[in-house]
Write a protein that holds these residues in place. Sequence first.
Motif, PDB file in Angstrom:
ATOM      1  N   ARG A 167     -38.535   6.649 108.119  1.00 33.80           N
ATOM      2  CA  ARG A 167     -39.987   7.342 107.992  1.00 33.80           C
ATOM      3  C   ARG A 167     -40.991   6.882 107.570  1.00 33.80           C
ATOM      4  NH1 ARG A 167     -38.316  10.483 103.319  1.00 33.80           N
ATOM      5  NH2 ARG A 167     -39.358   8.902 102.067  1.00 33.80           N
ATOM      6  N   GLU A 168     -40.928   5.352 106.817  1.00 31.98           N
ATOM      7  CA  GLU A 168     -42.263   4.772 106.773  1.00 31.98           C
ATOM      8  C   GLU A 168     -42.477   4.080 107.965  1.00 31.98           C
ATOM      9  OE1 GLU A 168     -45.011   3.046 104.209  1.00 31.98           O
ATOM     10  OE2 GLU A 168     -43.672   4.549 103.881  1.00 31.98           O
ATOM     11  N   VAL A 169     -41.576   3.779 108.859  1.00 29.54           N
ATOM     12  CA  VAL A 169     -42.128   2.950 109.854  1.00 29.54           C
ATOM     13  C   VAL A 169     -42.744   3.744 111.005  1.00 29.54           C
ATOM     14  CG1 VAL A 169     -41.433   1.400 111.736  1.00 29.54           C
ATOM     15  CG2 VAL A 169     -40.597   0.817 109.448  1.00 29.54           C
ATOM     16  N   LYS A 170     -42.174   5.188 111.094  1.00 29.89           N
ATOM     17  CA  LYS A 170     -42.667   5.906 112.031  1.00 29.89           C
ATOM     18  C   LYS A 170     -44.299   6.129 111.697  1.00 29.89           C
ATOM     19  CE  LYS A 170     -38.979   9.005 113.637  1.00 29.89           C
ATOM     20  NZ  LYS A 170     -38.330  10.280 113.388  1.00 29.89           N
ATOM     21  N   GLY A 171     -44.821   6.354 110.481  1.00 32.79           N
ATOM     22  CA  GLY A 171     -45.626   6.631 110.045  1.00 32.79           C
ATOM     23  C   GLY A 171     -46.798   5.373 110.060  1.00 32.79           C
ATOM     24  N   LEU A 172     -46.122   4.030 110.030  1.00 34.52           N
ATOM     25  CA  LEU A 172     -46.685   2.963 110.310  1.00 34.52           C
ATOM     26  C   LEU A 172     -47.345   2.837 111.887  1.00 34.52           C
ATOM     27  CD1 LEU A 172     -47.979   0.047 109.477  1.00 34.52           C
ATOM     28  CD2 LEU A 172     -45.575  -0.682 109.868  1.00 34.52           C
ATOM     29  N   VAL A 173     -46.212   3.275 112.643  1.00 37.53           N
ATOM     30  CA  VAL A 173     -46.438   3.050 113.981  1.00 37.53           C
ATOM     31  C   VAL A 173     -47.573   3.935 114.410  1.00 37.53           C
ATOM     32  CG1 VAL A 173     -45.558   3.789 116.371  1.00 37.53           C
ATOM     33  CG2 VAL A 173     -44.114   2.679 114.832  1.00 37.53           C
ATOM     34  N   ALA A 174     -47.890   4.981 113.981  1.00 35.99           N
ATOM     35  CA  ALA A 174     -48.680   6.282 114.227  1.00 35.99           C
ATOM     36  C   ALA A 174     -50.084   5.733 113.727  1.00 35.99           C
ATOM     37  CB  ALA A 174     -48.453   7.532 113.542  1.00 35.99           C
ATOM     38  N   PHE A 175     -50.034   5.169 112.659  1.00 43.86           N
ATOM     39  CA  PHE A 175     -51.334   4.685 111.852  1.00 43.86           C
ATOM     40  C   PHE A 175     -52.051   3.337 112.926  1.00 43.86           C
ATOM     41  CE2 PHE A 175     -53.118   1.173 109.466  1.00 43.86           C
ATOM     42  CZ  PHE A 175     -54.399   1.548 108.851  1.00 43.86           C
ATOM     43  N   LEU A 176     -51.081   2.408 113.359  1.00 40.91           N
ATOM     44  CA  LEU A 176     -51.431   1.305 114.153  1.00 40.91           C
ATOM     45  C   LEU A 176     -52.053   1.847 115.352  1.00 40.91           C
ATOM     46  CD1 LEU A 176     -48.515  -1.125 113.205  1.00 40.91           C
ATOM     47  CD2 LEU A 176     -50.965  -1.114 112.408  1.00 40.91           C
ATOM     48  N   ALA A 221     -54.144  -9.353 117.713  1.00 36.50           N
ATOM     49  CA  ALA A 221     -53.176  -9.326 116.616  1.00 36.50           C
ATOM     50  C   ALA A 221     -52.665  -7.641 116.301  1.00 36.50           C
ATOM     51  CB  ALA A 221     -53.855  -9.821 115.356  1.00 36.50           C
ATOM     52  N   LEU A 222     -53.504  -6.830 116.443  1.00 34.51           N
ATOM     53  CA  LEU A 222     -53.268  -5.658 116.444  1.00 34.51           C
ATOM     54  C   LEU A 222     -52.577  -5.030 117.684  1.00 34.51           C
ATOM     55  CD1 LEU A 222     -53.247  -2.638 115.092  1.00 34.51           C
ATOM     56  CD2 LEU A 222     -55.653  -2.121 116.182  1.00 34.51           C
ATOM     57  N   SER A 223     -52.807  -5.294 118.769  1.00 35.02           N
ATOM     58  CA  SER A 223     -52.073  -4.781 119.993  1.00 35.02           C
ATOM     59  C   SER A 223     -50.575  -5.546 119.855  1.00 35.02           C
ATOM     60  CB  SER A 223     -52.747  -5.394 121.230  1.00 35.02           C
ATOM     61  OG  SER A 223     -51.992  -5.043 122.433  1.00 35.02           O
ATOM     62  N   ASP A 224     -50.470  -6.713 119.213  1.00 37.67           N
ATOM     63  CA  ASP A 224     -49.050  -7.118 119.541  1.00 37.67           C
ATOM     64  C   ASP A 224     -48.303  -6.754 118.032  1.00 37.67           C
ATOM     65  OD1 ASP A 224     -49.782  -9.168 121.144  1.00 37.67           O
ATOM     66  OD2 ASP A 224     -50.214 -10.947 119.834  1.00 37.67           O
ATOM     67  N   CYS A 225     -49.139  -6.275 117.121  1.00 37.38           N
ATOM     68  CA  CYS A 225     -48.460  -5.707 115.971  1.00 37.38           C
ATOM     69  C   CYS A 225     -47.866  -4.431 116.344  1.00 37.38           C
ATOM     70  CB  CYS A 225     -49.655  -5.650 114.854  1.00 37.38           C
ATOM     71  SG  CYS A 225     -48.694  -4.923 113.343  1.00 37.38           S
ATOM     72  N   CYS A 226     -48.609  -3.635 116.996  1.00 36.99           N
ATOM     73  CA  CYS A 226     -48.114  -2.233 117.483  1.00 36.99           C
ATOM     74  C   CYS A 226     -46.786  -2.460 118.415  1.00 36.99           C
ATOM     75  CB  CYS A 226     -49.166  -1.569 118.445  1.00 36.99           C
ATOM     76  SG  CYS A 226     -50.552  -0.823 117.731  1.00 36.99           S
ATOM     77  N   ILE A 260     -58.036  -4.688 107.774  1.00 37.79           N
ATOM     78  CA  ILE A 260     -57.039  -5.829 108.166  1.00 37.79           C
ATOM     79  C   ILE A 260     -56.183  -5.756 106.739  1.00 37.79           C
ATOM     80  CG2 ILE A 260     -56.419  -8.043 108.569  1.00 37.79           C
ATOM     81  CD1 ILE A 260     -57.777  -6.235 110.773  1.00 37.79           C
ATOM     82  N   THR A 261     -56.861  -5.519 105.660  1.00 34.00           N
ATOM     83  CA  THR A 261     -56.143  -5.603 104.558  1.00 34.00           C
ATOM     84  C   THR A 261     -55.378  -4.511 104.425  1.00 34.00           C
ATOM     85  OG1 THR A 261     -57.666  -6.815 103.303  1.00 34.00           O
ATOM     86  CG2 THR A 261     -56.366  -5.694 102.072  1.00 34.00           C
ATOM     87  N   VAL A 262     -55.838  -3.385 104.753  1.00 29.78           N
ATOM     88  CA  VAL A 262     -54.863  -1.967 104.710  1.00 29.78           C
ATOM     89  C   VAL A 262     -53.673  -2.169 105.620  1.00 29.78           C
ATOM     90  CG1 VAL A 262     -54.814   0.263 105.433  1.00 29.78           C
ATOM     91  CG2 VAL A 262     -56.797  -0.600 104.020  1.00 29.78           C
ATOM     92  N   ILE A 263     -54.015  -2.716 107.022  1.00 31.12           N
ATOM     93  CA  ILE A 263     -52.832  -2.883 107.753  1.00 31.12           C
ATOM     94  C   ILE A 263     -51.722  -3.797 107.335  1.00 31.12           C
ATOM     95  CG2 ILE A 263     -52.322  -4.079 110.094  1.00 31.12           C
ATOM     96  CD1 ILE A 263     -55.090  -3.308 111.068  1.00 31.12           C
ATOM     97  N   GLN A 264     -52.251  -4.969 106.549  1.00 38.35           N
ATOM     98  CA  GLN A 264     -51.254  -5.880 106.053  1.00 38.35           C
ATOM     99  C   GLN A 264     -50.418  -5.149 104.718  1.00 38.35           C
ATOM    100  OE1 GLN A 264     -54.311  -8.662 105.283  1.00 38.35           O
ATOM    101  NE2 GLN A 264     -53.407 -10.284 106.684  1.00 38.35           N
TER     102      GLN A 264
END
Length: 193
Positions: free
Chosen positions: A70-79, A95-100, A159-163
Amino acid sequence: MRRINISVALMLFSWLTFVSAQGNNESYVQEACGVTRYQNVCVQSLSPFSNKARRSPSRWARVGVSVTIREVKGLVAFLNDLKQQGRVIGRNRGALSDCCEVIQDALDDLHRSLRVLRMLNVGEFEYQMSDLLTWLSTALTDEDTCLDGFDGHRGGRQITVIQNKVQNASYLTSNALALANWLATSGVESLGS
């Protein structure tokens, strides 16, 4: 007067039963989360499931992975939203593209893990545990890879929010891995609980 005393006694008994049940539920989640690295995060995220999971390592592992999904699904959508907005610039854009990409891989591995947990059986338990622990470890590595991509980059609040979001997901994944390891070490006998 006697009727009031009986009513008061029944209410007191009901209240004590409720408090006792709450105490048991809390001890179940405390026991399960005792095997994790991020125990406060574990207790906070899994305590609603304590009554159902009780002392079953397989149920706790399943709940741990489900909460993480559930948490990672929300993270994927956010990214992905952040990437589509195009406001992340410079080296952080790469870095964001790789992270997605790696966080989507982590989500895929978490789904594989949950499928294994839903189909546990005595005859394939060791093989299933091997797959489960591998996929959860890989998901955790993917999250760490995402974080590593932003090391040393400037980017301010975004970037802090992403991290922070990725770090929180990695705490849940680490806890899910610990619960799965508890299941694996408890052995096939724990499937009956």
